[in-house]
Design a protein around this motif. Structure first.
Motif, PDB file in Angstrom:
ATOM      1  N   LEU A 145     -54.939 -26.361  -1.812  1.00 19.72           N
ATOM      2  CA  LEU A 145     -54.021 -27.329  -2.412  1.00 19.72           C
ATOM      3  C   LEU A 145     -54.533 -28.745  -2.171  1.00 19.72           C
ATOM      4  CD1 LEU A 145     -50.843 -25.572  -1.070  1.00 19.72           C
ATOM      5  CD2 LEU A 145     -51.428 -25.810  -3.495  1.00 19.72           C
ATOM      6  N   ALA A 146     -53.885 -29.715  -2.778  1.00 16.73           N
ATOM      7  CA  ALA A 146     -54.277 -31.114  -2.575  1.00 16.73           C
ATOM      8  C   ALA A 146     -54.121 -31.528  -1.112  1.00 16.73           C
ATOM      9  CB  ALA A 146     -53.443 -32.031  -3.468  1.00 16.73           C
ATOM     10  N   GLU A 147     -53.094 -31.000  -0.451  1.00 15.95           N
ATOM     11  CA  GLU A 147     -52.839 -31.315   0.957  1.00 15.95           C
ATOM     12  C   GLU A 147     -52.751 -30.020   1.758  1.00 15.95           C
ATOM     13  OE1 GLU A 147     -52.566 -34.342   2.460  1.00 15.95           O
ATOM     14  OE2 GLU A 147     -53.099 -35.246   0.532  1.00 15.95           O
ATOM     15  N   PRO A 148     -53.244 -30.015   2.992  1.00 14.11           N
ATOM     16  CA  PRO A 148     -53.097 -28.826   3.830  1.00 14.11           C
ATOM     17  C   PRO A 148     -51.627 -28.602   4.198  1.00 14.11           C
ATOM     18  CG  PRO A 148     -54.318 -30.552   4.983  1.00 14.11           C
ATOM     19  CD  PRO A 148     -53.991 -31.076   3.639  1.00 14.11           C
ATOM     20  N   ILE A 149     -51.322 -27.414   4.658  1.00 19.40           N
ATOM     21  CA  ILE A 149     -49.964 -27.028   5.041  1.00 19.40           C
ATOM     22  C   ILE A 149     -49.876 -27.028   6.563  1.00 19.40           C
ATOM     23  CG2 ILE A 149     -48.266 -25.157   4.999  1.00 19.40           C
ATOM     24  CD1 ILE A 149     -49.429 -24.407   2.232  1.00 19.40           C
ATOM     25  N   ASP A 150     -48.959 -27.827   7.111  1.00 17.72           N
ATOM     26  CA  ASP A 150     -48.779 -27.921   8.560  1.00 17.72           C
ATOM     27  C   ASP A 150     -48.047 -26.695   9.094  1.00 17.72           C
ATOM     28  OD1 ASP A 150     -49.956 -30.480   9.233  1.00 17.72           O
ATOM     29  OD2 ASP A 150     -48.328 -31.377   8.065  1.00 17.72           O
ATOM     30  N   VAL A 151     -48.443 -26.291  10.315  1.00 18.69           N
ATOM     31  CA  VAL A 151     -47.830 -25.149  10.992  1.00 18.69           C
ATOM     32  C   VAL A 151     -47.349 -25.614  12.364  1.00 18.69           C
ATOM     33  CG1 VAL A 151     -48.168 -22.798  11.847  1.00 18.69           C
ATOM     34  CG2 VAL A 151     -49.416 -23.576   9.811  1.00 18.69           C
ATOM     35  N   PHE A 152     -46.071 -25.329  12.663  1.00 21.40           N
ATOM     36  CA  PHE A 152     -45.442 -25.718  13.917  1.00 21.40           C
ATOM     37  C   PHE A 152     -44.874 -24.496  14.624  1.00 21.40           C
ATOM     38  CE2 PHE A 152     -45.214 -29.313  11.066  1.00 21.40           C
ATOM     39  CZ  PHE A 152     -45.528 -30.387  11.877  1.00 21.40           C
ATOM     40  N   ILE A 153     -44.613 -24.658  15.928  1.00 22.51           N
ATOM     41  CA  ILE A 153     -43.983 -23.622  16.746  1.00 22.51           C
ATOM     42  C   ILE A 153     -43.168 -24.328  17.817  1.00 22.51           C
ATOM     43  CG2 ILE A 153     -45.939 -23.466  18.336  1.00 22.51           C
ATOM     44  CD1 ILE A 153     -45.493 -20.416  18.431  1.00 22.51           C
ATOM     45  N   SER A 154     -42.088 -23.710  18.266  1.00 21.47           N
ATOM     46  CA  SER A 154     -41.298 -24.339  19.327  1.00 21.47           C
ATOM     47  C   SER A 154     -42.118 -24.367  20.621  1.00 21.47           C
ATOM     48  CB  SER A 154     -39.986 -23.590  19.557  1.00 21.47           C
ATOM     49  OG  SER A 154     -40.234 -22.371  20.213  1.00 21.47           O
ATOM     50  N   GLU A 155     -41.850 -25.355  21.441  1.00 27.83           N
ATOM     51  CA  GLU A 155     -42.584 -25.509  22.698  1.00 27.83           C
ATOM     52  C   GLU A 155     -42.443 -24.271  23.582  1.00 27.83           C
ATOM     53  OE1 GLU A 155     -43.208 -29.140  25.765  1.00 27.83           O
ATOM     54  OE2 GLU A 155     -41.133 -28.620  25.331  1.00 27.83           O
ATOM     55  N   ALA A 156     -41.235 -23.728  23.662  1.00 30.84           N
ATOM     56  CA  ALA A 156     -41.012 -22.541  24.499  1.00 30.84           C
ATOM     57  C   ALA A 156     -41.822 -21.352  23.993  1.00 30.84           C
ATOM     58  CB  ALA A 156     -39.522 -22.200  24.543  1.00 30.84           C
ATOM     59  N   GLN A 157     -41.844 -21.146  22.676  1.00 29.68           N
ATOM     60  CA  GLN A 157     -42.620 -20.049  22.102  1.00 29.68           C
ATOM     61  C   GLN A 157     -44.114 -20.301  22.280  1.00 29.68           C
ATOM     62  OE1 GLN A 157     -41.172 -17.387  21.103  1.00 29.68           O
ATOM     63  NE2 GLN A 157     -42.837 -16.270  20.151  1.00 29.68           N
ATOM     64  N   PHE A 158     -44.539 -21.558  22.157  1.00 24.15           N
ATOM     65  CA  PHE A 158     -45.942 -21.903  22.334  1.00 24.15           C
ATOM     66  C   PHE A 158     -46.426 -21.509  23.729  1.00 24.15           C
ATOM     67  CE2 PHE A 158     -49.243 -24.951  23.664  1.00 24.15           C
ATOM     68  CZ  PHE A 158     -50.231 -24.614  22.756  1.00 24.15           C
ATOM     69  N   GLU A 159     -45.582 -21.683  24.746  1.00 23.07           N
ATOM     70  CA  GLU A 159     -45.967 -21.306  26.109  1.00 23.07           C
ATOM     71  C   GLU A 159     -46.340 -19.828  26.199  1.00 23.07           C
ATOM     72  OE1 GLU A 159     -46.726 -22.941  28.992  1.00 23.07           O
ATOM     73  OE2 GLU A 159     -46.710 -24.587  27.555  1.00 23.07           O
ATOM     74  N   TYR A 160     -45.648 -18.987  25.448  1.00 19.42           N
ATOM     75  CA  TYR A 160     -45.969 -17.559  25.431  1.00 19.42           C
ATOM     76  C   TYR A 160     -47.229 -17.266  24.626  1.00 19.42           C
ATOM     77  CZ  TYR A 160     -41.317 -16.525  27.260  1.00 19.42           C
ATOM     78  OH  TYR A 160     -40.193 -16.457  28.049  1.00 19.42           O
ATOM     79  N   TRP A 161     -47.494 -18.063  23.591  1.00 21.24           N
ATOM     80  CA  TRP A 161     -48.559 -17.768  22.635  1.00 21.24           C
ATOM     81  C   TRP A 161     -49.739 -18.726  22.724  1.00 21.24           C
ATOM     82  CZ3 TRP A 161     -46.426 -16.088  17.213  1.00 21.24           C
ATOM     83  CH2 TRP A 161     -45.547 -15.018  17.387  1.00 21.24           C
ATOM     84  N   LYS A 162     -49.828 -19.547  23.749  1.00 23.62           N
ATOM     85  CA  LYS A 162     -50.861 -20.586  23.761  1.00 23.62           C
ATOM     86  C   LYS A 162     -52.286 -20.048  23.817  1.00 23.62           C
ATOM     87  CE  LYS A 162     -50.266 -21.627  28.664  1.00 23.62           C
ATOM     88  NZ  LYS A 162     -49.800 -22.677  29.560  1.00 23.62           N
ATOM     89  N   TYR A 163     -52.475 -18.807  24.188  1.00 18.47           N
ATOM     90  CA  TYR A 163     -53.806 -18.198  24.196  1.00 18.47           C
ATOM     91  C   TYR A 163     -54.050 -17.334  22.953  1.00 18.47           C
ATOM     92  CZ  TYR A 163     -54.350 -19.758  28.989  1.00 18.47           C
ATOM     93  OH  TYR A 163     -54.461 -20.538  30.111  1.00 18.47           O
ATOM     94  N   THR A 164     -53.233 -17.530  21.921  1.00 17.66           N
ATOM     95  CA  THR A 164     -53.270 -16.689  20.731  1.00 17.66           C
ATOM     96  C   THR A 164     -53.625 -17.493  19.489  1.00 17.66           C
ATOM     97  OG1 THR A 164     -51.495 -15.379  21.732  1.00 17.66           O
ATOM     98  CG2 THR A 164     -51.924 -15.021  19.402  1.00 17.66           C
ATOM     99  N   HIS A 165     -54.516 -16.947  18.689  1.00 18.75           N
ATOM    100  CA  HIS A 165     -54.835 -17.496  17.373  1.00 18.75           C
ATOM    101  C   HIS A 165     -53.965 -16.750  16.359  1.00 18.75           C
ATOM    102  CE1 HIS A 165     -56.890 -17.821  13.527  1.00 18.75           C
ATOM    103  NE2 HIS A 165     -57.318 -18.990  13.985  1.00 18.75           N
ATOM    104  N   LEU A 166     -53.332 -17.486  15.456  1.00 13.13           N
ATOM    105  CA  LEU A 166     -52.433 -16.890  14.469  1.00 13.13           C
ATOM    106  C   LEU A 166     -53.027 -17.001  13.065  1.00 13.13           C
ATOM    107  CD1 LEU A 166     -49.080 -18.490  15.677  1.00 13.13           C
ATOM    108  CD2 LEU A 166     -50.123 -16.345  16.409  1.00 13.13           C
ATOM    109  N   THR A 167     -52.992 -15.905  12.329  1.00  6.94           N
ATOM    110  CA  THR A 167     -53.397 -15.903  10.929  1.00  6.94           C
ATOM    111  C   THR A 167     -52.188 -15.514  10.097  1.00  6.94           C
ATOM    112  OG1 THR A 167     -55.676 -15.303  11.453  1.00  6.94           O
ATOM    113  CG2 THR A 167     -54.937 -14.887   9.195  1.00  6.94           C
TER     114      THR A 167
END
Length: 132
Positions: free
Chosen positions: A68-90
């Motif tokens: 697309l003309a602009e990329p799409i931003d992806v966010f996650i809650s801070e609490a959830q990020f703590e659980y998933w910080k070693y994870t790559h998401l597709t």
């Protein structure tokens, strides 16, 4: 994959990128918020920009190149990020009906997350400690 995930926390499959292009045509610019579970079942929720308010505790995981003309931003809650910080998401797409208010619901498809652990070079890039 549409996005080179060599040092990114997020990527998108070609199938999901195609759906995102169609959804952008219908709804305008989009963004994702990775759900923490419960009603949404840890689904990536896709919203038109401005329909979901990002808070000060949300973490910006990255940007998806969906062609697309602009990329799409992806966010996650801070609490959830703590659980998933070693994870790559597709972000991928499969046939079926998702939960919640994600914009792909009426299409007969739903976005899902495919994940893998970060590689050692990615762990170093993001300044994380190597897990034991």
């Amino acid at each position: 994959m549409t996005t080179d995930d060599s040092c990114s926390r997020v990527a998108v499959t070609d199938a999901a990128a195609s759906l995102l292009r169609d959804l952008t045509d219908a709804h305008g610019p989009l963004m994702f918020h990775q759900s923490g579970g419960c009603c949404d079942g840890s689904a990536p929720m896709c919203y038109p920009v401005g329909m979901f308010l990002i808070g000060p505790s949300d973490v910006h995981l990255g940007r998806l190149d969906a062609g697309l003309a602009e990329p799409i931003d992806v966010f996650i809650s801070e609490a959830q990020f703590e659980y998933w910080k070693y994870t790559h998401l597709t972000i991928d797409v499969v046939p079926g009906r998702g939960a919640g208010f994600s914009v792909e619901g009426p299409t007969g498809n739903r976005f899902i997350i495919r994940s893998r652990m970060l590689r050692d070079d990615e762990i170093a890039h993001f300044g994380l400690r190597t897990p034991v």
